[in-house]
Design a protein around this motif. Sequence first.
Motif, PDB file in Angstrom:
ATOM      1  N   HIS A 125       0.852  -1.196   0.000  1.00 53.77           N
ATOM      2  CA  HIS A 125       0.000   0.000   0.000  1.00 53.77           C
ATOM      3  C   HIS A 125       0.886   1.244   0.000  1.00 53.77           C
ATOM      4  CE1 HIS A 125      -3.408  -2.610   0.954  1.00 53.77           C
ATOM      5  NE2 HIS A 125      -2.646  -3.162   1.898  1.00 53.77           N
ATOM      6  N   ASP A 126       0.664   2.112  -0.958  1.00 58.04           N
ATOM      7  CA  ASP A 126       1.480   3.326  -1.072  1.00 58.04           C
ATOM      8  C   ASP A 126       1.231   4.281   0.082  1.00 58.04           C
ATOM      9  OD1 ASP A 126       2.670   2.651  -3.607  1.00 58.04           O
ATOM     10  OD2 ASP A 126       0.733   3.098  -4.533  1.00 58.04           O
ATOM     11  N   LEU A 127      -0.020   4.358   0.540  1.00 57.77           N
ATOM     12  CA  LEU A 127      -0.398   5.279   1.611  1.00 57.77           C
ATOM     13  C   LEU A 127      -1.433   4.618   2.502  1.00 57.77           C
ATOM     14  CD1 LEU A 127      -0.914   8.600  -0.434  1.00 57.77           C
ATOM     15  CD2 LEU A 127       1.026   8.087   1.066  1.00 57.77           C
ATOM     16  N   LEU A 128      -1.568   5.172   3.687  1.00 57.16           N
ATOM     17  CA  LEU A 128      -2.610   4.765   4.634  1.00 57.16           C
ATOM     18  C   LEU A 128      -3.399   6.006   5.025  1.00 57.16           C
ATOM     19  CD1 LEU A 128      -3.977   2.834   6.742  1.00 57.16           C
ATOM     20  CD2 LEU A 128      -2.093   3.442   8.295  1.00 57.16           C
ATOM     21  N   LEU A 129      -4.726   5.918   4.955  1.00 57.25           N
ATOM     22  CA  LEU A 129      -5.607   7.008   5.376  1.00 57.25           C
ATOM     23  C   LEU A 129      -6.344   6.600   6.641  1.00 57.25           C
ATOM     24  CD1 LEU A 129      -7.230   8.040   1.955  1.00 57.25           C
ATOM     25  CD2 LEU A 129      -5.115   8.897   2.996  1.00 57.25           C
ATOM     26  N   THR A 130      -6.391   7.514   7.610  1.00 55.63           N
ATOM     27  CA  THR A 130      -7.137   7.298   8.856  1.00 55.63           C
ATOM     28  C   THR A 130      -7.683   8.653   9.325  1.00 55.63           C
ATOM     29  OG1 THR A 130      -5.426   7.802  10.529  1.00 55.63           O
ATOM     30  CG2 THR A 130      -5.341   5.616   9.516  1.00 55.63           C
ATOM     31  N   PRO A 131      -8.562   8.657  10.306  1.00 54.06           N
ATOM     32  CA  PRO A 131      -8.813   9.927  10.992  1.00 54.06           C
ATOM     33  C   PRO A 131      -7.505  10.430  11.610  1.00 54.06           C
ATOM     34  CG  PRO A 131     -10.447   8.278  11.628  1.00 54.06           C
ATOM     35  CD  PRO A 131      -9.364   7.551  10.876  1.00 54.06           C
ATOM     36  N   ALA A 132      -7.322  11.740  11.665  1.00 58.06           N
ATOM     37  CA  ALA A 132      -6.154  12.278  12.366  1.00 58.06           C
ATOM     38  C   ALA A 132      -6.344  12.155  13.868  1.00 58.06           C
ATOM     39  CB  ALA A 132      -5.917  13.738  11.975  1.00 58.06           C
ATOM     40  N   VAL A 133      -7.544  12.432  14.324  1.00 56.64           N
ATOM     41  CA  VAL A 133      -7.915  12.338  15.735  1.00 56.64           C
ATOM     42  C   VAL A 133      -9.335  11.772  15.777  1.00 56.64           C
ATOM     43  CG1 VAL A 133      -8.015  13.577  17.939  1.00 56.64           C
ATOM     44  CG2 VAL A 133      -6.616  14.498  16.102  1.00 56.64           C
ATOM     45  N   ALA A 191      -5.485   9.765  21.533  1.00 57.37           N
ATOM     46  CA  ALA A 191      -4.528  10.092  20.472  1.00 57.37           C
ATOM     47  C   ALA A 191      -3.971   8.842  19.804  1.00 57.37           C
ATOM     48  CB  ALA A 191      -3.387  10.945  21.027  1.00 57.37           C
ATOM     49  N   GLY A 192      -4.773   7.786  19.770  1.00 55.81           N
ATOM     50  CA  GLY A 192      -4.280   6.510  19.272  1.00 55.81           C
ATOM     51  C   GLY A 192      -4.018   6.446  17.781  1.00 55.81           C
ATOM     52  N   PHE A 193      -4.488   7.437  17.021  1.00 59.70           N
ATOM     53  CA  PHE A 193      -4.167   7.474  15.600  1.00 59.70           C
ATOM     54  C   PHE A 193      -2.830   8.153  15.320  1.00 59.70           C
ATOM     55  CE2 PHE A 193      -8.825   7.010  15.229  1.00 59.70           C
ATOM     56  CZ  PHE A 193      -8.892   5.988  14.290  1.00 59.70           C
ATOM     57  N   SER A 194      -2.288   8.834  16.303  1.00 63.15           N
ATOM     58  CA  SER A 194      -1.094   9.637  16.016  1.00 63.15           C
ATOM     59  C   SER A 194       0.200   9.039  16.550  1.00 63.15           C
ATOM     60  CB  SER A 194      -1.278  11.066  16.532  1.00 63.15           C
ATOM     61  OG  SER A 194      -1.608  11.102  17.901  1.00 63.15           O
ATOM     62  N   TYR A 195       0.269   8.688  17.847  1.00 67.07           N
ATOM     63  CA  TYR A 195       1.573   8.315  18.399  1.00 67.07           C
ATOM     64  C   TYR A 195       2.166   7.034  17.807  1.00 67.07           C
ATOM     65  CZ  TYR A 195      -1.151   5.398  21.683  1.00 67.07           C
ATOM     66  OH  TYR A 195      -2.009   4.495  22.252  1.00 67.07           O
ATOM     67  N   PRO A 196       1.352   6.073  17.265  1.00 67.53           N
ATOM     68  CA  PRO A 196       2.016   4.912  16.656  1.00 67.53           C
ATOM     69  C   PRO A 196       2.987   5.292  15.540  1.00 67.53           C
ATOM     70  CG  PRO A 196      -0.299   4.421  17.027  1.00 67.53           C
ATOM     71  CD  PRO A 196      -0.112   5.886  17.310  1.00 67.53           C
ATOM     72  N   PHE A 197       2.699   6.374  14.813  1.00 64.92           N
ATOM     73  CA  PHE A 197       3.545   6.731  13.678  1.00 64.92           C
ATOM     74  C   PHE A 197       4.725   7.598  14.081  1.00 64.92           C
ATOM     75  CE2 PHE A 197      -0.754   5.833  12.104  1.00 64.92           C
ATOM     76  CZ  PHE A 197      -0.444   4.632  11.471  1.00 64.92           C
ATOM     77  N   ASN A 198       4.750   8.039  15.342  1.00 62.54           N
ATOM     78  CA  ASN A 198       5.986   8.555  15.909  1.00 62.54           C
ATOM     79  C   ASN A 198       6.900   7.394  16.250  1.00 62.54           C
ATOM     80  OD1 ASN A 198       3.753  10.637  16.740  1.00 62.54           O
ATOM     81  ND2 ASN A 198       5.690  11.763  16.751  1.00 62.54           N
TER      82      ASN A 198
END
Length: 504
Positions: free
Chosen positions: A413-421, A445-452
Motif C-alpha cells: 500500500h502506497d499510503l494509509l488514510l485514517t482519521p487524524a484524531v 490520540a491513538g491514531f497519532s503516536y504509533p507513527f511517531n
Amino acid sequence: MTIRSDRAGTEDAGAAIGTAEGALGAAAVPHARPGELATPADLSAEQLLTAYATGSLSPVEAVDAVLERIERDNPALNAFCLVRPDEAREAARASAARWRRGEPAGALDGVPASIKDVHLTRGWPTLKGSVTSSQEGPWEEDSPVTARLRESGAVLVGKTTTPELAWKGVTDGPLTGVTRNPWDLSTTPGGSSGGSAAAVASGMGPLSTGTDGGGSIRIPASFTGVCGIKPTWGLVPHYPASPFGSLAHTGPMARTVGDMALMLEVVAQPDPRDWAALAPPAPGIGDVRLRTDAEELVRGMRIAYSPTLGGLDVDPEVARAVADAVAVFEELGARVEETDPDLPDSREAFHVLWYSGVAKATDGLTDRQRDLLDPGLREIAEEGLTYSAKDYLTAMALRMEMGLRMGRFHAEHDLLLTPAVPVTAFEAGLESPPELEGERWTAWAGFSYPFNMTQQPAASVPCGFTPAGLPVGLQVVGPRHADARVLAACRAFEIARPWADRRP
C-alpha cells in the motif's frame, strides 16, 4: 483597514488581494468575517510571494496586517507568548528593499512566520512553556528550523504557546495559561503545537513551526482546520536534541498544502548540530504546490483506508467526514482498499518512552521547581523515574516490531488514510474529553503516536466540519522517506475539496 505603503504611491488591501487572487485563483482566497474587508493577513504564503513579485503588495503591508490581527485576536486566543513588532517591521522593511531590487533572500522572503516556544530563537527567550525555565539567557542561537526560516527571508513575528515542555496533546499550562481554538473559544486547539495552529488558523501569520512527539502537529492541525506534517524522522534537523529522542519530529504548519510543502522544503536542509539528521530531500519536494491536476497526482496509487486502526473508538461525525474524504481518492482514480495494518496496542510502550523522556527533561529540578510544574507533567515525570532499562528496551522492541509491520504493509500500500484524531476539539483546559476524565491524553490520540514510534511521515489536512462547525482532519501516512508522496496526496485532496475559503 488602512495599509501603509513603503513604495511610491499607495494601494489598498483590496487591490493587493485582487492581484493575488487573479494570479492564484479566486477559490484560494479566504473570506474575511462578515462585514469585514479582507486584508493581507488572509493571504497564503504563496499568494503573498506572488504579490511581492508583481509589486502589488509590500512585505511591510503584510506584516502590519498580521501584527494588527495579533493585537486584535491574541487576547482571546492566547496563541502567542511573545510578539516582537518592532523587530518584525524592521525585517519587513529590509525584505521590501530586497524585493524592490529584485533580489529576494530566499523562498519565503517577507512571509510572516511564528516559532513554537520550544525552538531556540536568537535574541528571544525560549521558555518551553515552563515556569522552571530561566529567562536570563543568553539567547544567542537559532534552532535549525528557526535558522532556515531566517535565512530564507521569512519575517519572524513572535513565539507561540505550548504546554509545559510540550508534554501533552492540548495547550495550557502554569506559565502561559489556556490557549483557545479560533473556531470555538470554549474549546482547545489541541497540542502541543496549539499556539502555532491557532495562530495560523486565525490569520496571525500563514506559517508556523511545530513539533510532534506523539501527535503534536497533527492533533492541533485537525482541531483547528489547518495543515501540518510530521516528516520522516530526521528529515528536518533538530537541535538541541529532544529528551524524547527519536519520537520527536519538527515540521511545518500552514493553511494550505502548498504553503506546507514550500516551508518543508526550506526547513529540511542540513545542520551540523543534529548528528542523526537525514540527507536533505531531492530538490523539488515543495513543487507539489505547482501541481493542479488532482487525478494525475494520485491516479493508480494503492491506498489503504483504516477507519479505526484496529478498533479505536471514533466519533460518528469524525468517521463520516473521513469516509467522505476517502471516497474522493477513489473518485480521483486511486485504488482504495479498506484494510488495517494490524499494529499491536502500543499505548503502554509509548508511555514508557514518553514518560522516560519527561523524567529526563525534568532531571535536575529542585523540589520547589517540581512543585511548580503542571500537575500532570509532574505525575508522569515521577512515573518515568520508575522504569528500568529493561522496560525501556522492551518498549523499543515493540517499536521495532511495529516498524517491521508497517514496512511490510507499505510494500502493498502506497499510503494509509485514517482519521487524524478520533474526536473533535473539546473543552479548553482539559487534558481529555469529559467522557475520558482522569485519562491521559494518549487515551484519545491513538491514531497519532504509533507513527511517531515508526518514524513515518504523516500529515493532517482538513476534510470537513461537524454540524457544530468544528473541523475534522484526515491523516495521510506514508512509508519512511515518502514525504513527497504524502504531500502529493494532500495536494490532490486540497484541489478536489478546497478548504482555504472557510475560516473561523
